[in-house]
Structures are given as structure tokens and as C-alpha cells.
Write a protein that holds these residues in place. Structure first.
Motif, mmCIF file in Angstrom:
data_model
loop_
_atom_site.group_PDB
_atom_site.id
_atom_site.type_symbol
_atom_site.label_atom_id
_atom_site.label_comp_id
_atom_site.label_asym_id
_atom_site.label_seq_id
_atom_site.Cartn_x
_atom_site.Cartn_y
_atom_site.Cartn_z
ATOM 1 N N ALA A 237 0.838 -1.200 0.000
ATOM 2 C CA ALA A 237 0.000 0.000 0.000
ATOM 3 C C ALA A 237 0.875 1.253 0.000
ATOM 4 O O ALA A 237 0.629 2.204 -0.761
ATOM 5 N N MET A 238 1.897 1.264 0.850
ATOM 6 C CA MET A 238 2.791 2.417 0.888
ATOM 7 C C MET A 238 3.549 2.568 -0.426
ATOM 8 O O MET A 238 3.775 3.689 -0.914
ATOM 9 N N GLU A 239 3.952 1.436 -0.994
ATOM 10 C CA GLU A 239 4.657 1.482 -2.274
ATOM 11 C C GLU A 239 3.806 2.140 -3.359
ATOM 12 O O GLU A 239 4.293 2.958 -4.144
ATOM 13 N N GLN A 240 2.510 1.792 -3.392
ATOM 14 C CA GLN A 240 1.619 2.366 -4.402
ATOM 15 C C GLN A 240 1.516 3.882 -4.259
ATOM 16 O O GLN A 240 1.435 4.602 -5.244
ATOM 17 N N GLN A 241 1.559 4.367 -3.023
ATOM 18 C CA GLN A 241 1.449 5.815 -2.823
ATOM 19 C C GLN A 241 2.647 6.563 -3.399
ATOM 20 O O GLN A 241 2.534 7.729 -3.797
ATOM 21 N N THR A 242 3.787 5.896 -3.457
ATOM 22 C CA THR A 242 4.985 6.537 -4.030
ATOM 23 C C THR A 242 4.929 6.577 -5.557
ATOM 24 O O THR A 242 5.765 7.218 -6.185
ATOM 25 N N LEU A 243 3.921 5.881 -6.132
ATOM 26 C CA LEU A 243 3.813 5.818 -7.595
ATOM 27 C C LEU A 243 2.820 6.836 -8.156
ATOM 28 O O LEU A 243 2.480 6.780 -9.340
ATOM 29 N N LEU A 244 2.388 7.771 -7.318
ATOM 30 C CA LEU A 244 1.468 8.821 -7.776
ATOM 31 C C LEU A 244 2.278 9.920 -8.461
ATOM 32 O O LEU A 244 2.462 11.042 -7.958
ATOM 33 N N ASN A 245 2.776 9.583 -9.638
ATOM 34 C CA ASN A 245 3.786 10.404 -10.305
ATOM 35 C C ASN A 245 3.282 11.745 -10.829
ATOM 36 O O ASN A 245 4.088 12.643 -11.095
ATOM 37 N N GLU A 246 1.979 11.903 -11.003
ATOM 38 C CA GLU A 246 1.460 13.130 -11.593
ATOM 39 C C GLU A 246 1.235 14.235 -10.568
ATOM 40 O O GLU A 246 0.678 15.292 -10.883
ATOM 41 N N PHE A 247 1.619 13.982 -9.310
ATOM 42 C CA PHE A 247 1.447 14.985 -8.266
ATOM 43 C C PHE A 247 2.817 15.377 -7.722
ATOM 44 O O PHE A 247 3.762 14.583 -7.734
ATOM 45 N N ASP A 248 2.938 16.594 -7.215
ATOM 46 C CA ASP A 248 4.246 17.062 -6.747
ATOM 47 C C ASP A 248 4.655 16.346 -5.472
ATOM 48 O O ASP A 248 3.818 15.867 -4.700
ATOM 49 N N ALA A 249 5.967 16.300 -5.249
ATOM 50 C CA ALA A 249 6.536 15.512 -4.151
ATOM 51 C C ALA A 249 6.065 15.983 -2.782
ATOM 52 O O ALA A 249 5.797 15.178 -1.885
ATOM 53 N N LYS A 250 5.924 17.292 -2.611
ATOM 54 C CA LYS A 250 5.506 17.825 -1.312
ATOM 55 C C LYS A 250 4.095 17.338 -0.960
ATOM 56 O O LYS A 250 3.824 16.949 0.188
ATOM 57 N N THR A 251 3.215 17.342 -1.958
ATOM 58 C CA THR A 251 1.829 16.875 -1.745
ATOM 59 C C THR A 251 1.830 15.386 -1.433
ATOM 60 O O THR A 251 1.097 14.930 -0.544
ATOM 61 N N ILE A 252 2.637 14.615 -2.141
ATOM 62 C CA ILE A 252 2.712 13.171 -1.900
ATOM 63 C C ILE A 252 3.207 12.888 -0.495
ATOM 64 O O ILE A 252 2.655 12.040 0.231
ATOM 65 N N LEU A 253 4.221 13.602 -0.071
ATOM 66 C CA LEU A 253 4.757 13.396 1.269
ATOM 67 C C LEU A 253 3.703 13.730 2.337
ATOM 68 O O LEU A 253 3.591 13.033 3.353
ATOM 69 N N GLN A 254 2.969 14.797 2.093
ATOM 70 C CA GLN A 254 1.897 15.177 3.028
ATOM 71 C C GLN A 254 0.864 14.060 3.120
ATOM 72 O O GLN A 254 0.394 13.715 4.215
ATOM 73 N N MET A 255 0.513 13.472 1.979
ATOM 74 C CA MET A 255 -0.481 12.406 1.954
ATOM 75 C C MET A 255 0.067 11.135 2.602
ATOM 76 O O MET A 255 -0.635 10.445 3.348
ATOM 77 N N VAL A 256 1.361 10.796 2.346
ATOM 78 C CA VAL A 256 1.969 9.601 2.935
ATOM 79 C C VAL A 256 2.025 9.734 4.456
ATOM 80 O O VAL A 256 1.759 8.780 5.197
ATOM 81 N N GLN A 257 2.367 10.936 4.917
ATOM 82 C CA GLN A 257 2.397 11.175 6.356
ATOM 83 C C GLN A 257 1.026 10.952 6.972
ATOM 84 O O GLN A 257 0.892 10.287 8.007
ATOM 85 N N TYR A 258 -0.003 11.510 6.315
ATOM 86 C CA TYR A 258 -1.378 11.328 6.801
ATOM 87 C C TYR A 258 -1.743 9.846 6.790
ATOM 88 O O TYR A 258 -2.310 9.320 7.768
ATOM 89 N N SER A 259 -1.429 9.136 5.709
ATOM 90 C CA SER A 259 -1.761 7.715 5.567
ATOM 91 C C SER A 259 -1.107 6.886 6.674
ATOM 92 O O SER A 259 -1.737 5.986 7.245
ATOM 93 N N SER A 260 0.137 7.189 7.004
ATOM 94 C CA SER A 260 0.834 6.441 8.060
ATOM 95 C C SER A 260 0.180 6.670 9.416
ATOM 96 O O SER A 260 0.048 5.742 10.219
ATOM 97 N N GLN A 261 -0.211 7.906 9.656
ATOM 98 C CA GLN A 261 -0.888 8.220 10.918
ATOM 99 C C GLN A 261 -2.209 7.464 11.038
ATOM 100 O O GLN A 261 -2.553 6.953 12.117
ATOM 101 N N VAL A 262 -2.946 7.393 9.927
ATOM 102 C CA VAL A 262 -4.237 6.676 9.922
ATOM 103 C C VAL A 262 -4.014 5.196 10.219
ATOM 104 O O VAL A 262 -4.724 4.598 11.035
ATOM 105 N N THR A 263 -3.005 4.590 9.572
ATOM 106 C CA THR A 263 -2.724 3.165 9.794
ATOM 107 C C THR A 263 -2.383 2.888 11.245
ATOM 108 O O THR A 263 -2.866 1.921 11.859
#
Length: 786
Positions: free
Chosen positions: A616-642
């Protein structure tokens, strides 16, 4: 066969009175004595309803009259033009005449009408603020139920309406079946509300409204399941005879006979359902009757309907009495039944209802004459159209209609001005609607056919139809609105389901995890177990929600979201694998198949769950059409939720054998379920860079939607069907798990379900986008059966 009611006493006496009434009306038609009175009535009526525009009217800009099917806009227009109060007054007055058997000149009646108009005006204007026609939505229904403390009753009714809709044969039209049921329930409720005054306690209101809704539903079932079924071509003539005999026996003996034999293979399943539901309804009504009045009037209604139903349009030998007496009886008895199912009727109500009924029936038959003609149904209008050329003795039903109106205005209601106003408004409104529906040419042909026998009166009448205004009625508006809403709701529901299936297919097509080409493992049990759990079906609710938020709400490209959709389902599936383990819920089946630890072993199950979270985390790193800062913000949120969901699972495990409070259950539910919904909503919102206020609204919505979802799960675990759920039921009970059902009981759990449903909808008002799909998703959550 032992008779509980006496047919001779309960039908023949009514028939005798109907014959006398018919003869009186026949005389009025023959000598045309009603015409001068009606001409005078219209001269008074037109003062208020026919206006000649002034010079200044041409200079004043006008707001275009909206289509009446757009209820919200139409109400706003009426209010803008200062017509709303008059509109409501004549509408409510008409209901007091037709349904409640009141006279409008009575001070108490007028006081109640004024109070109702004032209250209804306020409610209607409030409902228009949201720019949507939500008067018939589940949201509106639950809101009103909460106001009257009858949420459980409405929950029961909603389940019943869904059941009828899903089981009714397609040929009987589920939309109209629901509409008729709702109409009958509303009619019974009117009698109940009419009893209330300032001294009525809330407890008494709740009890009486509960009973009225249940009795109204039970009586209302007869319209789709008896009248419509016997009028349709679903049953053979022999089956119709069997069914009619069964109904007749039930009314006469007070006992519903078994369905018996003689049904075709294709007929038997829905007849078993109908018989079972009607039997339950019959027995419930029977348990609340103190007299035989309901069953007597029900028999009169049924028998008069049968007499009409057995007529054949090709038979040219029916007398005028044979045509009119049954409709006098069925039109009056239908109103009497609606009253007597709930309470005793008095002599005044019975008399006014008896005299008034044929007015409505002739108006309805006029409106439906072409449909009736196509079906071969015998009504005074279709029979006149078919046989008037060779039967000079036939009464013109259009003349009979106006004779009835004159009699009501001058003899029954003693020339009361308000009554004249309401009845003539209704009559002109009917002609205007007919003209609008069928077109000017068809209308002129019909008038030439039916109104040529009294040209002077017809000339006056057509001027009123052409120039008269302000003759619309709220019940017609609501009826049209209800039909449109139910159709639209059905279409939107199907479109929503279709979209869900398309998104599910899109997710399922890319969901399975491919083997690593450079892997050293020949038998990769972890990968196999992970794909086994992913391939076991499921609602895919979280990726579906994320798709809707991303694509529909924020306009993101579908292809760019695929990794996110996969990630959400991987996280959710991992949580289920862990949840099923013997150390946790110890479930043997999930989605109709053995759980992962049953199929493999506990170790493989644990490792496959961990494997899925990493994928699941690997797939989030493959969201290539979005900027890195936004992806990191989303990954951080996703980890907190898990991490938070893990804590919620521990809370769940520690709760076994311990009774939790409602607050503890809601907290645990938020961590276990609500956060999963929140992630599905927030992660695409983060990618779309939604502002903080929208994110907070989505969080609030997800919190309450998640709790509603869990309560529904708990209710389904308690009384659902294991074949639909794909897992054993009562598992929470067996595990001594603390759930909303075990902690609060079924009724309180249902109340909480609808409370969180309402709070979730309230949160959506803070989102400045089209959130229709989120409402549909919420309705899906509370209405699902698995």
C-alpha cells in the motif's frame, strides 16, 4: 363458512342509498337545473381568477412561472408573486373537504386550516433554501421523524417500502406502488394530526403517529397488491378468481385463508410474498379494531370494485345505474376505510364523504379516460365514448360531473363562498391539466364530444379554462413531485450502482500483485495468500469513495488515481486479514470463503497482512502526476491513519466480555472504521489541494458515516442473512464482542444509526461542491443488506 360481517346489511343498505343519490343526480342532469346555478357561480368566481392586465403591468418585468415539477422553484415563485398563502389555503381547505369530511364554514375548521397554512408555509420556504427538491428524500423523512420522535417507526416503514419495491412484479410499477402507499399513509396521518391540539402530549403524539403509519401502510398495501394486481394482466382469469375469492373470504370471516394451489410456476413466488405481507397487514389491522366498521366498508369497497372490474367495454347493455352506483360506493367507501382503520366514523363524516366521493371519482376518470380506454376499462367516460352513438339513454358523465358539483356547492355545503371557491378551482384545474397533458387539439375534441349538449354553459366554462389563473393545488404538485422524485431517485440509484460497478471492475482489473521477476522463491506463499485475500470480492467501498472524491468532486484524472485506489484496498484488506486471526476475531469465513489463516496458516496470514501494508505504501509513491511535497503530506497522513487503526483494533479486542458505553463504542468505531472512510475521502482531497475547511467537513462526514456504517454492520450481524453477508451471523454475540446492538439494543442502535446519518449529511453543507454522490454513498451504507 362463518361470516363475521353480514354482506346483506353492509352492502345492500349502502347500495340502496347510492341508488337514491344516483336518481337525484340523474334528475338534475335531465332537467339541467344545475346550469343556471353554476353560471352564477362562475360569474362570482371569475372576479378573483380572471384579471385584465393594466397598462403598468406591461411595463413591469415578470418572473417566469417555473415548471410545477420543480417544487422548490415553484414554491419560491408563488412566494415572490404573493400567491403562496392563497395557494396553500385552497389546497388545505380542499383536503379538509375531501379527506377529513369537514365543512369550511365552521370556525374551528377555519382556525385549524389557518394554523396548518401558516406552519406549512414556513416549512416549505425553509425547504427551498437548499435549492433542491428534497421533500421526499430520506434525509427529509428522517428529519421529520426526529421532530416527532418516530424514528423507529420511519425506519420500519422505510424497510417495508424497500421490500415492496424489490419484490413487486415489474409490470405493477414499483414507483407508483410506493407513491400509492405513501399517499394512503399520508391520508391516515391527516386524520391523526386533526385530532391533536395544544393539550396533546408528545408521548401521545408519538404513539398515535406510530400507529397511524403502521395502519396506513397495512391498508395501503391493498392498492398495489389487490387493485393493481387484479387490474393487470399478470394473473390468468382463473388465478384472479382464486385471488378475489381469497380476499372476499378474509373480509367475511376475519381469517386469511392459505394461498392454496392453482398458481403457475412463474406466479407463485411473488404471490407467496404478497399473500404473506397482506396476511400480516390484515391481522395487524384486525388487532386494532373495536368495531366491524373497517371490514364492512372494506367489503363495500372491494365488492364495488369487483363489479366494475368484471364489466366489459364491448357489452352495450349496461344500465346507467350499473355504471354509476358502483363508483358512488367505491369512491365514498375508500375514504371511509381510510378513516375507520384508525378510528370510528360519525354520521356527519359518513354523509359528507358519501356525497362527495363521486366528485373525485368522475374527475379522476376524466383525467385517465384515454389510459382506461386503451386498457378496455369500463368507466362512465369510456363507456359513453364507446356506446353513446347507439345508446341515447346514456348519461353524459361530463354533465353528471357538473351536476354533482352544483349539488355539493348549493345543497350539501349550502352555497358557502369558500367551498364554492375551492370546488370550482379544483374543477378548472383538472381541465387545465388535461389540456396541458393532451394538447389543445385533443382537448377540443373531448369538449366537442362531452360538452356539446349544453353550449351556453360550455362557452362560460371554456372562458374560465382559458383565462382563469391561480387554480393549482398542493396535492397535485406533491403527487407530480413525488413521482418525478421516485423516478429520478431510481434512475440515480441505478446510475450510482453502475458507476460503482465500473469503478470496482477498474480496481479489480489492476488489484492483484504480480510476482517479482527476480524473486528467488518458487512458491511465494505470502504473495499467493495476499492475492487470495484480494480476489475474494468485497464492496471495494474505499477505492470507490476515493474515485468519486478525486474524479467527481475535484476533477482529478482517473488514471492518475489508480495507485491511490490500489493502496486503499491493500490497506483495508490487510486490516481484514489481521482482524480474522484466531488471536483477534477468530473468523473462519470472509466474503463467503475460508479466511486466509484457514486457507493457509496463521503465520502466512500475518505475513501477508504485513506484505499488503507495505505494498500500500509502495503504491502511494507511484502517484507520479502529483508534486513531491503533496505526496509526502499524503503519505504522512496515511501512516498516521494506519497507526491509529491499529490502536482501534486493540480497543476492540480489549472490549470483549466487557460492556462499553456509547461514547467508547463511537471512539472505537472511529478508529476501526471511521478512519478508513476518512482516508478514502481525505487522501484524494490532499492530492487536489483542497482547503482546510473542506478537509474538516470531509473528516466530520467520514466520522459519522463510519459510525453509521459500523452500526449497520452490527445490525446485519444480529439479524442479517448469512447468504447475503458472505459470513456467519451472530459472530459478535458468540465472541461476546461489545457492539452497538449488544450495548444499546436493536432499537437504540437504529436510532443512533439515523442520528449519525443526519449529522453526516449536515457536514456536507459545508462543502461548496456537488456532493450528491456522497449522499448516495451514505444512503447506500444505511440501506445495504450485506
Amino acid at each position: 363458512m362463518k361470516e363475521v360481517i353480514k354482506t346483506d346489511e353492509c352492502y345492500r343498505q349502502e347500495e340502496k342509498e347510492a341508488r337514491q343519490y344516483f336518481q337525484f343526480l340523474h334528475t338534475q342532469v335531465d332537467n339541467k337545473s344545475y346550469i343556471p346555478k353554476l353560471v352564477e357561480d362562475f360569474q362570482m368566481w371569475k372576479i378573483k381568477h380572471i384579471h385584465h392586465p393594466t397598462f403598468f403591468a406591461y411595463l413591469t418585468p415578470k418572473r417566469k412561472k417555473p415548471n410545477s415539477k420543480e417544487i422548490s422553484h415553484y414554491i419560491k415563485w408563488l412566494n415572490y408573486t404573493n400567491k403562496l398563502e392563497d395557494y396553500l389555503d385552497r389546497s388545505i381547505s380542499y383536503l379538509y373537504l375531501r379527506d377529513l369530511g369537514k365543512t369550511l364554514d365552521h370556525p374551528q375548521t377555519q382556525s385549524k386550516i389557518n394554523q396548518t397554512v401558516s406552519s406549512l408555509k414556513e416549512r416549505l420556504l425553509e425547504s427551498t433554501k437548499h435549492e433542491t427538491d428534497d421533500l421526499f428524500s430520506l434525509e427529509w423523512l428522517i428529519q421529520k421523524a426526529k421532530e416527532e420522535n418516530i424514528v423507529l417507526t420511519v425506519d420500519w416503514l422505510w424497510d417495508k417500502l424497500k421490500m415492496v419495491s424489490s419484490n413487486i412484479p415489474e409490470e405493477l410499477d414499483a414507483v407508483n406502488a410506493q407513491r400509492k402507499l405513501i399517499k394512503i399513509i399520508a391520508g391516515v396521518l391527516m386524520h391523526t394530526f386533526d385530532e391533536f391540539d395544544e393539550n396533546t402530549s408528545q408521548t401521545e403524539r408519538t404513539e398515535k403517529l406510530d400507529l397511524a403509519i403502521r395502519l396506513g401502510y397495512c391498508y395501503g398495501l391493498t392498492y398495489p397488491f389487490v387493485d393493481d394486481l387484479l387490474d393487470a394482466n399478470l394473473l390468468t382469469e382463473r388465478e384472479k378468481e382464486n385471488y378475489s375469492r381469497l380476499i372476499r373470504d378474509a373480509l367475511l370471516t376475519g381469517t386469511v385463508p392459505p394461498l392454496g394451489n392453482g398458481w403457475r410456476k412463474e406466479t407463485l413466488p411473488f404471490m407467496q410474498f404478497i399473500h404473506g405481507e397482506l396476511k400480516e397487514a390484515f391481522e395487524f389491522i384486525q388487532s386494532h379494531q373495536t368495531t366491524k366498521k373497517f371490514f364492512e366498508q372494506a367489503f363495500v369497497f372491494f365488492h364495488s370494485q369487483e363489479l366494475d372490474r368484471q364489466k366489459e367495454l364491448s357489452n352495450a347493455a349496461y344500465t346507467n345505474e350499473e355504471l354509476y352506483v358502483p363508483i358512488i360506493l367505491k369512491s365514498s367507501s375508500s375514504r371511509l376505510v381510510a378513516r375507520s382503520v384508525l378510528q370510528d366514523t360519525d354520521e356527519k363524516f359518513e354523509k359528507l364523504t358519501f356525497l362527495y366521493g363521486i366528485y373525485n371519482q368522475l374527475a379522476d376518470d376524466f383525467a385517465d379516460m384515454f389510459d382506461d380506454l386503451e386498457m378496455g376499462s369500463v368507466t362512465p367516460y369510456t363507456y359513453f365514448m364507446e356506446h353513446a352513438g347507439v345508446r341515447e339513454d346514456l348519461i353524459n358523465p361530463f354533465e353528471m360531473y357538473w351536476a354533482v358539483i352544483a349539488n355539493l356547492i348549493h345543497h350539501v355545503y349550502h352555497s358557502d363562498d369558500r367551498t364554492r371557491e375551492v370546488i370550482l378551482n379544483r374543477a378548472i384545474n383538472g381541465l387545465k391539466r388535461f389540456k396541458e397533458k393532451h394538447g389543445r387539439q385533443k382537448y377540443d375534441e373531448v369538449m366537442k364530444r362531452f360538452a356539446s349538449g349544453f353550449p351556453e354553459f360550455n362557452e362560460v366554462l371554456q372562458k374560465m379554462v382559458e383565462k382563469g389563473d391561480d387554480v393549482d393545488f398542493l396535492d397535485k404538485l406533491l403527487r407530480d413531485g413525488m413521482v418525478e422524485h421516485l423516478k429520478k431517485q431510481s434512475e440515480e440509484k441505478e446510475a450510482f450502482k453502475e458507476t460503482i460497478e465500473n469503478v470496482k471492475k477498474r480496481v479489480n482489473d489492476v488489484l492483484l500483485i504480480a510476482a517479482d521477476e527476480v524473486s528467488m522463491f518458487r512458491n511465494d506463499l505470502v504473495l499467493e495468500a495476499a492475492n487470495y485475500s484480494l480476489s475474494s470480492g468485497g464492496k471495494r467501498l474505499r477505492p470507490v469513495i476515493a474515485w468519486f472524491v478525486g474524479v467527481e468532486l475535484y476533477g482529478l484524472k482517473e488514471d492518475s488515481l489508480i495507485p491511490l485506489l490500489k493502496s486503499l484496498e491493500y490497506m483495508h484488506t490487510a486490516s481484514l486479514v489481521f482482524d480474522d486471526l484466531p488471536s483477534q476475531d477468530n473468523a473462519s469465513y470472509r466474503r463467503g470463503r475460508p479466511t486466509v489463516h484457514e486457507m493457509y496458516n496463521e503465520a502466512v496470514a500475518e505475513l501477508s497482512g504485513l506484505f499488503l501494508t507495505q505494498k500500500a505504501m509502495e503504491q502511494q509513491t507511484l502517484l507520479n502526476e502529483f508534486d513531491a511535497k503533496t505526496i509526502l503530506q499524503m503519505v504522512q497522513y496515511s501512516s498516521q491513519v494506519t497507526a491509529s487503526m491499529c490502536k482501534g483494533q486493540v480497543m476492540d479486542l480489549e472490549s470483549k466480555g466487557r460492556r462499553l458505553s456509547k461514547e467508547e463504542l463511537e471512539m472505537m468505531c472511529f478508529y476501526k472504521t471511521g478512519l478508513g472512510f476518512e482516508a478514502a475521502l481525505l487522501m484524494p482531497a490532499i492530492l487536489a489541494k483542497a482547503d482546510e475547511s473542506e478537509r474538516q467537513a470531509l473528516k466530520t462526514f467520514s466520522r459519522h458515516a463510519g459510525i453509521a456504517f459500523q452500526i449497520k454492520d452490527d445490525l446485519l450481524d444480529y439479524d442479517g442473512e448469512s447468504t447475503k453477508l458472505g459470513k456467519a451471523i451472530r459472530i459478535d454475540h458468540d465472541n461476546q464482542s461489545s457492539t452497538f446492538v449488544t450495548a444499546l439494543g436493536v432499537d437504540k442502535a437504529k436510532e443512533e444509526l439515523w442520528e449519525h446519518y443526519s449529522l453526516a449529511l449536515e457536514a456536507l453543507k459545508e462543502i461548496p461542491h456537488n456532493v450528491k454522490f456522497l449522499k448516495q454513498m451514505l444512503n447506500y451504507i444505511v440501506n445495504r443488506d450485506r
